[in-house]
Design an enzyme around this catalytic site. Sequence first.
Site, short mmCIF file in Angstrom:
data_model
loop_
_atom_site.label_atom_id
_atom_site.label_comp_id
_atom_site.label_asym_id
_atom_site.label_seq_id
_atom_site.Cartn_x
_atom_site.Cartn_y
_atom_site.Cartn_z
CE LYS A 115 16.58 30.39 28.32
NZ LYS A 115 17.70 30.90 27.59
CE LYS A 197 19.16 35.67 35.72
NZ LYS A 197 20.19 35.04 34.98
CE LYS A 200 21.91 38.65 28.21
NZ LYS A 200 21.51 37.33 27.77
P1 ATP Z 1 18.15 36.10 30.45
O1 ATP Z 1 17.57 37.27 31.15
O2 ATP Z 1 17.81 36.08 28.98
O3 ATP Z 1 17.94 34.81 31.15
P2 ATP Z 1 20.65 36.71 31.60
O4 ATP Z 1 20.65 38.19 31.81
O5 ATP Z 1 20.41 35.84 32.76
O6 ATP Z 1 19.69 36.35 30.41
P3 ATP Z 1 22.72 35.08 30.41
O7 ATP Z 1 23.04 35.26 28.96
O8 ATP Z 1 21.96 33.87 30.80
O9 ATP Z 1 22.05 36.40 30.97
O10 ATP Z 1 24.04 35.13 31.25
C1 ATP Z 1 25.28 35.63 30.86
C2 ATP Z 1 26.19 35.62 32.07
O11 ATP Z 1 25.84 36.66 32.97
C3 ATP Z 1 26.13 34.32 32.87
O12 ATP Z 1 27.42 33.94 33.28
C4 ATP Z 1 25.25 34.68 34.03
O13 ATP Z 1 25.49 33.88 35.16
C5 ATP Z 1 25.63 36.15 34.28
N1 ATP Z 1 24.52 36.88 34.88
C6 ATP Z 1 23.31 37.13 34.32
N2 ATP Z 1 22.52 37.84 35.13
C7 ATP Z 1 23.24 38.07 36.26
C8 ATP Z 1 22.97 38.76 37.50
N3 ATP Z 1 21.82 39.34 37.73
N4 ATP Z 1 23.95 38.80 38.43
C9 ATP Z 1 25.12 38.21 38.20
N5 ATP Z 1 25.44 37.55 37.07
C10 ATP Z 1 24.52 37.47 36.11
#
Ligand code: ATP
Length: 334
Positions: A115, A197, A200
């Site tokens: 970050k 992965k 969002k």
């Molecule tokens: P960012 O894209 O802003 O890093 P993110 O989509 O990774 O955000 P987080 O808010 O960090 O989302 O995660 C919320 C939850 O969703 C966490 O428990 C994370 O492990 C899970 N998660 C996020 N993306 C995935 C994915 N692609 N597959 C499975 N679990 C996910």
Amino acid sequence: MIDGKKVLFSGMQATGNLTLGNYLGALKNWLTLSDEYECFYSVVDLHSITVRQDPAELRSRARKLLTLYIAAGLDPKKNCIYYQSHVSCHAELSWILNCFTYMGELNRMTQFKDKSAKHADNINAGLFTYPVLMAADILLYQADVVPVGKDQLQHLEITRDIAQRFNAIYGDVFTIPEPYLGKSGAKIMSLQDPTKKMSKSDENLNASIYLMDDKDTIIRKFKRAVTDSEGCVAYNDTQLGIHNLIDIYSACTGKTPEEIVKEFDGKGYGDFKLAVGESVADILTPLQARFYELEKDKAYIDGIIKENAEKAGYYANKTLRKVQKKVGFPERIR
Ligand code: ATP
Ligand code: LTN
């Protein structure tokens, strides 16, 4: 333990629109655990301001996220669904735990490194101590388990270290939490680059399925999903795109990868992609309908927010008072 049940804590940040990855990797697991545990699910808005936010947007996203928790099926009478910022104990315990956390430990956190590279113009102290606030979230409720994705394991590890360090000095104050990694859908990958992965914050809108995407958009995105030129639906480590689509289809239908490979034996990617898209739409369409219904009922949601902030505050206060006493703060005069 609360009423003979083990305690579960988890949270999500209200940054960006939730994706299918968030749903299958996090929310769906939360649903299956909610009967077995006394659950606290927080919208962690204190964490969100470690990167700059537009105030009106943050408020609106946070409310949407809280509503989505309920729309996804979490019963707000049984699960404590609340805003982190409504329970000031989080910030107070976080301060105390900061004094039991070493700079060296925080320096090792990969999320901080990622970050700070991404937000080089705003490497603030909050971003650095983010894991301590997360430790405070978890330890305040004496959580036994914390369902998270793999990316958060390092933060769970530091939470355990801080708790053990504190307990070694002051006696058994904190429960030592265990991470819970769900089985299916552990990691949903980008539809445009199956080595990354689904996230969002991806700039490519075709890479992620958003929970609020309508059926046509979902089908279109799956049609465009990156696959390979093998032309057969197989579950292996070379056809990463197809592997991801099988994982998604499996998580949405409950079928095993073997059953899926059999189902699409001799069929092309077009048929398979359509089936995956439909299975996702079948899950998301009712969720969206519930969301829009709930969103209209302002009084109901407000009631939940108030009630659950009080409930969370009750348990959080119990732990905080104990900690304050242990470290030597003066007793309150009543
Ligand atoms: P960012 O894209 O802003 O890093 P993110 O989509 O990774 O955000 P987080 O808010 O960090 O989302 O995660 C919320 C939850 O969703 C966490 O428990 C994370 O492990 C899970 N998660 C996020 N993306 C995935 C994915 N692609 N597959 C499975 N679990 C996910
Ligand atoms: N850092 C987590 C969100 C989060 C969390 C928590 C998860 C904040 N506090 C406590 C579990 C327990 C994330 O970005 N996914």
